[in-house]
Design an enzyme around this catalytic site. Structure first.
Site, PDB file in Angstrom:
ATOM      1  N   ARG A 151       0.810  -1.217   0.000  1.00  0.00           N
ATOM      2  CA  ARG A 151       0.000   0.000   0.000  1.00  0.00           C
ATOM      3  C   ARG A 151       0.849   1.276   0.000  1.00  0.00           C
ATOM      4  O   ARG A 151       0.434   2.284  -0.563  1.00  0.00           O
ATOM      5  CB  ARG A 151      -0.937   0.006   1.209  1.00  0.00           C
ATOM      6  CG  ARG A 151      -2.048  -0.989   1.021  1.00  0.00           C
ATOM      7  CD  ARG A 151      -3.057  -0.953   2.123  1.00  0.00           C
ATOM      8  NE  ARG A 151      -4.236  -1.678   1.699  1.00  0.00           N
ATOM      9  CZ  ARG A 151      -5.177  -2.119   2.529  1.00  0.00           C
ATOM     10  NH1 ARG A 151      -5.077  -1.898   3.818  1.00  0.00           N
ATOM     11  NH2 ARG A 151      -6.215  -2.769   2.052  1.00  0.00           N
ATOM     12  N   LYS A 189     -20.949 -16.571   1.522  1.00  0.00           N
ATOM     13  CA  LYS A 189     -22.383 -16.520   1.804  1.00  0.00           C
ATOM     14  C   LYS A 189     -23.187 -15.671   0.831  1.00  0.00           C
ATOM     15  O   LYS A 189     -22.736 -14.613   0.407  1.00  0.00           O
ATOM     16  CB  LYS A 189     -22.601 -15.905   3.186  1.00  0.00           C
ATOM     17  CG  LYS A 189     -22.152 -16.762   4.327  1.00  0.00           C
ATOM     18  CD  LYS A 189     -22.308 -15.956   5.595  1.00  0.00           C
ATOM     19  CE  LYS A 189     -21.938 -16.733   6.825  1.00  0.00           C
ATOM     20  NZ  LYS A 189     -21.916 -15.811   7.979  1.00  0.00           N
ATOM     21  N   GLY A 208     -12.251  -8.484  -0.541  1.00  0.00           N
ATOM     22  CA  GLY A 208     -11.056  -8.738   0.260  1.00  0.00           C
ATOM     23  C   GLY A 208     -10.346 -10.024  -0.099  1.00  0.00           C
ATOM     24  O   GLY A 208      -9.184 -10.017  -0.528  1.00  0.00           O
ATOM     25  N   GLY A 221     -14.699  -3.929   1.457  1.00  0.00           N
ATOM     26  CA  GLY A 221     -16.061  -3.413   1.607  1.00  0.00           C
ATOM     27  C   GLY A 221     -16.382  -2.313   0.609  1.00  0.00           C
ATOM     28  O   GLY A 221     -17.481  -2.256   0.058  1.00  0.00           O
TER      29      GLY A 221
HETATM   30  P1  ADP Z   1     -14.496 -11.823  -0.568  1.00  0.00           P
HETATM   31  O1  ADP Z   1     -13.717 -11.404   0.632  1.00  0.00           O
HETATM   32  O2  ADP Z   1     -13.656 -11.904  -1.802  1.00  0.00           O
HETATM   33  O3  ADP Z   1     -15.727 -10.996  -0.767  1.00  0.00           O
HETATM   34  P2  ADP Z   1     -15.821 -13.908   0.933  1.00  0.00           P
HETATM   35  O4  ADP Z   1     -15.332 -13.315   2.193  1.00  0.00           O
HETATM   36  O5  ADP Z   1     -17.265 -13.829   0.632  1.00  0.00           O
HETATM   37  O6  ADP Z   1     -14.990 -13.341  -0.311  1.00  0.00           O
HETATM   38  O7  ADP Z   1     -15.485 -15.472   0.913  1.00  0.00           O
HETATM   39  C1  ADP Z   1     -14.208 -15.974   1.047  1.00  0.00           C
HETATM   40  C2  ADP Z   1     -14.204 -17.278   1.781  1.00  0.00           C
HETATM   41  O8  ADP Z   1     -15.118 -18.220   1.228  1.00  0.00           O
HETATM   42  C3  ADP Z   1     -12.849 -17.959   1.725  1.00  0.00           C
HETATM   43  O9  ADP Z   1     -12.273 -17.956   3.002  1.00  0.00           O
HETATM   44  C4  ADP Z   1     -13.132 -19.362   1.216  1.00  0.00           C
HETATM   45  O10 ADP Z   1     -12.417 -20.365   1.918  1.00  0.00           O
HETATM   46  C5  ADP Z   1     -14.617 -19.518   1.473  1.00  0.00           C
HETATM   47  N1  ADP Z   1     -15.214 -20.529   0.587  1.00  0.00           N
HETATM   48  C6  ADP Z   1     -15.241 -20.546  -0.750  1.00  0.00           C
HETATM   49  N2  ADP Z   1     -15.824 -21.661  -1.211  1.00  0.00           N
HETATM   50  C7  ADP Z   1     -16.163 -22.400  -0.133  1.00  0.00           C
HETATM   51  C8  ADP Z   1     -16.795 -23.678   0.054  1.00  0.00           C
HETATM   52  N3  ADP Z   1     -17.183 -24.407  -0.994  1.00  0.00           N
HETATM   53  N4  ADP Z   1     -16.994 -24.099   1.324  1.00  0.00           N
HETATM   54  C9  ADP Z   1     -16.602 -23.349   2.380  1.00  0.00           C
HETATM   55  N5  ADP Z   1     -15.999 -22.155   2.268  1.00  0.00           N
HETATM   56  C10 ADP Z   1     -15.774 -21.665   1.030  1.00  0.00           C
HETATM   57 MG    MG Z   2     -14.009 -11.756   2.752  1.00  0.00          MG
END
Ligand code: ADP
Ligand code: MG
Length: 405
Positions: A36, A209, A362, A385
């Site tokens: 950064r 989620k 993230g 975010g």
């Molecule tokens: P971002 O930060 O890019 O928005 P999220 O925080 O929504 O992404 O999700 C990231 C997490 O989702 C990771 O830690 C990953 O391990 C988990 N993940 C992805 N696929 C699965 C799965 N099939 N089962 C459980 N966890 C999962």
């Molecule tokens: Mg995340």
């Protein structure tokens, strides 16, 4: 609607307030990753190379208690800036007061001043309580910081989704506000995809989620031509379609119902995986590929499968804009990173073919960086975010406060 950027400013002889994102990871006062700081150099260099006097500041961590003060001292970051920019950086260990005001007034053209963590203002040491002056955009504080300079450059995208004294508070009290080069890039790519995507426009969504991302999913369903779904999120959608998802991570009925509604509204835009890599426990040992209609109760899907990658490749063929948020599987485990790597490869190929490819969020951004795709896609967002809210089509206060050209 184009925003003013730092190179539109005449900075010569002016005190230029520069809000950067120096919220670097630290361990015991030592910086563990200075990406950064490096990323902020072009904006600071533009200012000092054109006769401006740079006043640089950032938040670092959260300051809610007295202990957080010592823990989030930004002095080591000033030191690192000095090493990287190869110029002296005068550091003032305060966020207000005579020493800071004198230092600002004594700056000469081409010199750099940095002051303490803006979030020190979130805690009142004398009263020993949290006051959130920076984080809640205290009017007096924004006006005070503005009084230290002549013009304002915002280059901190990671905090652009929150109105703070160090972004909108200052902007409200100076004559001119421009975006730094980093913020400009976020506006160009994410803003471009939101306002005016070149089609075909394909979105890829994954991560943990559905409930975390309802706003983004709905916004992308409205905007994109196709929405490909992977990650744990796929199981909430597959369950909504009536599949047995075994022991995979899946959300409560409320969100299965929501997924059902989204599928009904989507007119075939949503593309779901046809296979997954399954294991019977959440551990990093090799799994097997299974079609999504063949799951047993013990099966836990931890990544998208090879047939799904082929399907996604077909759906992405010819895309001109691709936005991706959320890993395709548990990429932190070596055995379940192939789906995420595969999608990175697809994006790299599309980028070569001239598509605009954007990764936001993230964990997805971190995954793409770690896997070595930083220079192979058009843009990896620097905000978690903030990039999600921007993708939702929300107005970000830290961007809205920047002047139009
Ligand atoms: P971002 O930060 O890019 O928005 P999220 O925080 O929504 O992404 O999700 C990231 C997490 O989702 C990771 O830690 C990953 O391990 C988990 N993940 C992805 N696929 C699965 C799965 N099939 N089962 C459980 N966890 C999962
Ligand atoms: Mg995340």
């Amino acid at each position: 609607m184009a925003k003013k950027i730092v190179s539109d400013l005449n900075v010569k002889g002016k005190k230029v307030l520069i809000r950067v994102d120096f919220n670097v990871p630290m361990k015991n006062g030592v910086i563990t990753d200075d990406t950064r700081v490096r990323a902020a150099l072009p904006t600071i260099e533009y200012v000092i190379n054109n006769g401006g006097k740079a006043i640089v500041f950032s938040h670092l961590g959260r300051v809610k208690t007295a202990e957080d003060i010592a823990k989030n001292d930004i002095a080591p970051v000033a030191k690192r800036l000095e090493e990287l920019i190869k110029k002296p950086v005068k550091f003032v260990n305060a966020t207000r007061g005579k020493e800071l005001e004198d230092a600002a007034n004594q700056l000469k053209e081409g010199e750099i001043l940095m002051f303490q963590n803006t979030r020190y203002e979130d805690f009142d040491v004398n009263a020993n309580k949290e006051v959130k002056k920076e984080s809640k955009n205290d009017a007096e504080l924004g006006a005070y910081w503005a009084s230290l300079g002549d013009v304002f450059v915002n280059d901190a995208f990671g905090t652009a989704h929150r109105a703070a004294a160090s972004n909108v508070g200052i902007a409200a009290n100076v004559k001119e506000t421009a975006a730094g080069y980093l913020l400009e890039k976020e506006i160009k790519f994410i803003g471009g995809a939101v306002d005016n995507p070149v089609r075909p426009y394909v979105a890829i969504l994954g991560g943990s989620k559905v409930s975390d991302k309802i706003g983004v999913i709905e916004a992308l369903l409205n905007k994109a031509d196709k929405v490909l779904v992977g990650g744990a999120m796929m199981f909430t959608f597959l369950k909504a379609e009536g599949y047995n998802v075994g022991s995979s991570r899946c959300e409560e009925q409320e969100f299965v119902d929501l997924a059902k509604n989204l599928l009904a509204k989507a007119n075939g835009k949503i593309v779901l995986p046809v296979d997954a890599i399954v294991n019977t426990a959440f551990e990093d040992i090799p799994g097997v590929a299974k079609d999504v209609d063949k799951f047993d109760q013990a099966d836990m899907g931890l990544d998208i499968g090879p047939k799904t990658l082929k399907l996604f490749e077909k759906e992405l063929a010819g895309a001109k804009t691709v936005v991706w948020n959320g890993p395709m599987g548990v990429f932190e485990m070596k055995n379940y990173a192939q789906g995420t790597i595969g999608v990175c490869d697809l994006l790299a190929k599309l980028t070569k073919e001239g598509a605009s490819t954007i990764i936001g969020g993230g964990d997805s951004a971190a995954a793409a960086e770690q896997l070595g795709y930083a220079s192979k896609v058009s843009h990896i967002s620097t905000g978690g975010g903030a990039s999600l809210e921007y993708l939702e089509g929300k107005e970000l206060p830290g961007i809205a406060c920047v002047d139009e050209k």
